[in-house]
Each structure stands twice: as structure tokens, then as C-alpha cells.
Design a protein around this motif. Sequence first.
Motif, PDB file in Angstrom:
ATOM      1  N   TYR A 115       3.073 -12.838 -10.633  1.00  0.00           N
ATOM      2  CA  TYR A 115       4.295 -13.516 -11.056  1.00  0.00           C
ATOM      3  C   TYR A 115       4.718 -13.118 -12.465  1.00  0.00           C
ATOM      4  O   TYR A 115       5.900 -13.095 -12.780  1.00  0.00           O
ATOM      5  CB  TYR A 115       4.147 -15.034 -10.966  1.00  0.00           C
TER       6      TYR A 115
ATOM      7  N   ALA B  80      -5.379 -18.267  -7.800  1.00  0.00           N
ATOM      8  CA  ALA B  80      -4.404 -18.553  -8.854  1.00  0.00           C
ATOM      9  C   ALA B  80      -4.319 -17.421  -9.877  1.00  0.00           C
ATOM     10  O   ALA B  80      -3.221 -17.065 -10.303  1.00  0.00           O
ATOM     11  CB  ALA B  80      -4.726 -19.877  -9.551  1.00  0.00           C
TER      12      ALA B  80
ATOM     13  N   LEU C   2       2.015 -25.150  -7.880  1.00  0.00           N
ATOM     14  CA  LEU C   2       1.403 -24.310  -6.858  1.00  0.00           C
ATOM     15  C   LEU C   2      -0.111 -24.433  -6.923  1.00  0.00           C
ATOM     16  O   LEU C   2      -0.716 -24.100  -7.939  1.00  0.00           O
ATOM     17  CB  LEU C   2       1.816 -22.851  -7.055  1.00  0.00           C
TER      18      LEU C   2
ATOM     19  N   LEU D  62      -0.931 -15.440 -10.609  1.00  0.00           N
ATOM     20  CA  LEU D  62      -0.324 -15.447 -11.944  1.00  0.00           C
ATOM     21  C   LEU D  62      -0.032 -14.019 -12.417  1.00  0.00           C
ATOM     22  O   LEU D  62       1.035 -13.748 -12.955  1.00  0.00           O
ATOM     23  CB  LEU D  62      -1.245 -16.124 -12.957  1.00  0.00           C
TER      24      LEU D  62
ATOM     25  N   ARG E  37       3.915 -24.724 -12.587  1.00  0.00           N
ATOM     26  CA  ARG E  37       2.493 -24.970 -12.859  1.00  0.00           C
ATOM     27  C   ARG E  37       1.657 -24.386 -11.728  1.00  0.00           C
ATOM     28  O   ARG E  37       2.050 -24.422 -10.570  1.00  0.00           O
ATOM     29  CB  ARG E  37       2.221 -26.461 -13.002  1.00  0.00           C
ATOM     30  N   VAL E  38       0.478 -23.873 -12.103  1.00  0.00           N
ATOM     31  CA  VAL E  38      -0.407 -23.191 -11.169  1.00  0.00           C
ATOM     32  C   VAL E  38      -1.828 -23.679 -11.401  1.00  0.00           C
ATOM     33  O   VAL E  38      -2.255 -23.844 -12.555  1.00  0.00           O
ATOM     34  CB  VAL E  38      -0.323 -21.662 -11.382  1.00  0.00           C
ATOM     35  N   THR E  39      -2.575 -23.897 -10.324  1.00  0.00           N
ATOM     36  CA  THR E  39      -3.968 -24.304 -10.433  1.00  0.00           C
ATOM     37  C   THR E  39      -4.759 -23.772  -9.250  1.00  0.00           C
ATOM     38  O   THR E  39      -4.189 -23.427  -8.217  1.00  0.00           O
ATOM     39  CB  THR E  39      -4.101 -25.845 -10.485  1.00  0.00           C
TER      40      THR E  39
END
Length: 124
Positions: free
Chosen positions: A21, A14, A8, A18, A53-55
Motif C-alpha cells: 500500500y 499486515a 484492516l 503495508l 488503520r492496519v493490524t
Amino acid sequence: MRAVTPFLMFQGQAAPALALYLTLPGARLLHRQDTPEGRVQMAELELSGQRVRVTDSPVPHAFTFTPSTSLFLDCDTREEFDRVCGALGAGGEYLMPPDDYGFSVRFAWLNDPHGVSWQVNLPA
């Protein structure tokens, strides 16, 4: 091939995504690395065993998330379903509000406040 991991990419959202989530049942942060400016360079969390994965994109872009790709969550109880929908739906937008659509006990499809699309299901 080793693994397939949803990825994502946000534009400055982000960190709050996060935080949202990580309130979900079965969620835990595995790794997070921030830039000197405080943006999420790379993070990995686990949602009920699925790594995500998140950025934050370092480059502005003209695209964002679309409901044609979504994260599908199966809940164990009605209480869990209601809690997940409440958390993800607060400040977001329902594409299909929570209801019995005939294919499960309860189902909802929504975009969270950060634009990520979720299908939340309470199977029969």
C-alpha cells in the motif's frame, strides 16, 4: 464523533500489505508499532488523505475480507490507473478487469494478494 477510519485486520500479512500500500501514489506511513514477535500490532497509513488503520490479529479467526467492502480509489491519469492496478493486482484476483464499463473512462475491481478489495477508477 471525531473520525471514521477504515480498519484492516490481517492474520500475519499486515507487514507485506503495508509495504504494498505504501507504493501507491499519495501513500505515507503515519505510525507503526510491532509486537515483540514482529507482527504489526497497529499501524496507520494515509492514502491520498484518507487514514487507514492496519493490524495483525493476535487471535486466529474464521473470517477474512469480502469484496462487499472495498477501498475506492480515483486516479488522476491513465498512467496512474495502470500503475495502481498493476501493483494491487499482482498476485491478486480481478473481479472486474480494467475496462470501460460506461460509467467512467476506466474501472477495475480487484482483490489484492492479501484479500483486500479495491475499486480503481479513472473518472471522466
